[in-house]
Design an enzyme around this catalytic site. Structure first.
Site, PDB file in Angstrom:
ATOM      1  N   CYS A 146       5.570  -7.232  -3.552  1.00 47.62           N
ATOM      2  CA  CYS A 146       5.593  -6.037  -2.698  1.00 47.62           C
ATOM      3  C   CYS A 146       6.952  -5.345  -2.793  1.00 47.62           C
ATOM      4  O   CYS A 146       7.908  -5.740  -2.122  1.00 47.62           O
ATOM      5  CB  CYS A 146       5.299  -6.432  -1.250  1.00 47.62           C
ATOM      6  SG  CYS A 146       5.348  -5.029  -0.130  1.00 47.62           S
ATOM      7  N   CYS A 158       8.241  -3.814   0.452  1.00 48.57           N
ATOM      8  CA  CYS A 158       8.735  -4.783   1.443  1.00 48.57           C
ATOM      9  C   CYS A 158      10.120  -5.300   1.053  1.00 48.57           C
ATOM     10  O   CYS A 158      10.979  -5.487   1.905  1.00 48.57           O
ATOM     11  CB  CYS A 158       7.819  -6.003   1.543  1.00 48.57           C
ATOM     12  SG  CYS A 158       6.075  -5.651   1.542  1.00 48.57           S
ATOM     13  N   ASP A 159      10.315  -5.580  -0.228  1.00 47.36           N
ATOM     14  CA  ASP A 159      11.492  -6.353  -0.652  1.00 47.36           C
ATOM     15  C   ASP A 159      12.505  -5.566  -1.484  1.00 47.36           C
ATOM     16  O   ASP A 159      13.577  -6.100  -1.787  1.00 47.36           O
ATOM     17  CB  ASP A 159      11.028  -7.573  -1.480  1.00 47.36           C
ATOM     18  CG  ASP A 159      10.101  -8.477  -0.682  1.00 47.36           C
ATOM     19  OD1 ASP A 159      10.277  -8.557   0.546  1.00 47.36           O
ATOM     20  OD2 ASP A 159       9.192  -9.088  -1.277  1.00 47.36           O
TER      21      ASP A 159
END
Ligand code: NAP
Length: 304
Positions: free
Chosen positions: A132, A135-136
């Protein structure tokens, strides 16, 4: 036990659209998803450029809006994981918290990222290996990262990561990307994105976290090491059907159903990425969500 007309499993675009159409058709709808955020897979998409009328909207925002729209029509949302579906005159769903009774069930669990299946992938999960980018990505500011894959997800992830990373290597097993031409053009105009074609990852290496990838050129067989601190795997998706007992007929893990959503079990319908279909997009998932309510409506009426 709580009772509803229609139980919808999955709060992605298919399930949310089904709940909007279901409520508007006068049915009480419950949407069950272990993730409290609406949107399913799209919450991980930094930018959705092809959903009509909302160009450039973030996946998170699109999911939030769909969920808010469903709630405004009366759909109920439960943060619960469905474990089993049993059929009697009605359907009985056991979740990790309770039991639900419904006249019809809509399967809209969608899909999840496919694993690459190489050495080091599971060892360095959350230590440099991610599925992701949104997300990261911010953890890799001024670091070199790689994205694996050649589809829309890989290219969009690479574009997003170029905001943070020093270099984004885009590693694809063929010499041509599968992603939409407009997305490919956009990515290849960014200097920080360095495509590496005809190449596969044989292993992900490091000590406490990822430090390099062992690569192999599939046309020459030449092996090299590429130093990176993060690797974003975007090699497609697999259907989320393995954890529920009592599902209809499947093909390679996908629920067998056409546009009507009708499955091998009368009263259970399938919508979105979970069903056998050619084009898995937000717009086709939303379309399935609308169609499936027509089928569920006919089924429920036939039982009156
Ligand atoms: P995808 O289109 O299935 O692409 C997967 C990519 O991974 C392909 O390039 C494939 O290579 C590669 N791949 C698969 N297995 C591999 C392996 N073992 N090793 C190396 N490479 C491997 O998946 P996706 O990009 O996640 O997209 C899924 C669906 O969602 C598509 O319909 C896509 O259009 C849609 N989507 C849309 C948007 C958007 O419009 N905003 C965003 C994301 C996704 P090959 O090309 O050689 O097969």
């Amino acid at each position: 036990m709580r009772a509803y007309d229609i139980a919808i499993i999955g709060a992605g675009p298919a399930g949310l659209t089904a709940s909007i159409y279901g409520e508007r058709a006068g049915y009480s709808c419950v949407v069950l998803d272990p993730n409290p955020m609406g949107g399913g897979q799209i919450i991980n998409t930094y930018q959705v450029d092809n959903y009509p009328g909302l160009p450039g909207i973030s996946g998170m925002e699109l999911g939030n809006r769909m969920k808010a729209q469903a709630e405004s029509f009366g759909a109920e949302f439960l943060t619960e994981r469905v474990l089993t579906i049993e059929k009697d005159t009605d359907f009985f769903l056991s979740t990790d918290k309770d039991k639900i009774k419904a006249k019809a069930v809509i399967l809209a669990m969608g899909a999840k990222p496919r694993e690459l299946g190489v050495n080091g992938e599971s060892d360095f999960r959350e230590a440099g290996v991610s599925y992701c980018a949104t997300c990261d990505g911010a953890f890799f500011r001024n670091k070199d990262v790689a994205v694996i894959g050649g589809g829309d997800t890989a290219l969009i992830d690479a574009i997003f990561l170029s905001r943070f990373a020093s270099v984004v290597y885009l590693i694809h097993r063929r010499d041509e990307f599968r992603a939409a031409a407009s997305v490919v053009d956009q990515a290849l105009k960014i200097d920080k994105i360095k495509p590496i074609y005809n190449t596969v990852v044989d292993s992900i290496e490091g000590d406490m976290s990822v430090s390099s990838l062992h690569l192999r050129d599939v046309s020459t067989g030449k092996e090299t090491n590429l130093s990176v601190r993060g690797v974003f795997i975007a090699v497609g998706t697999v259907p989320v059907t393995s954890d529920i007992a009592g599902l209809p007929e499947m093909n390679m893990g996908y629920i067998v159903a056409d546009e009507t959503g009708i499955t091998s079990v009368p009263g259970i319908f399938a919508a979105g990425d979970i069903r056998t279909k050619k084009l898995r997009q937000v717009v086709t998932a939303a379309s399935d969500g609308a169609n499936v309510i027509t089928s569920a409506d006919a089924y429920i009426r036939s039982k009156l």
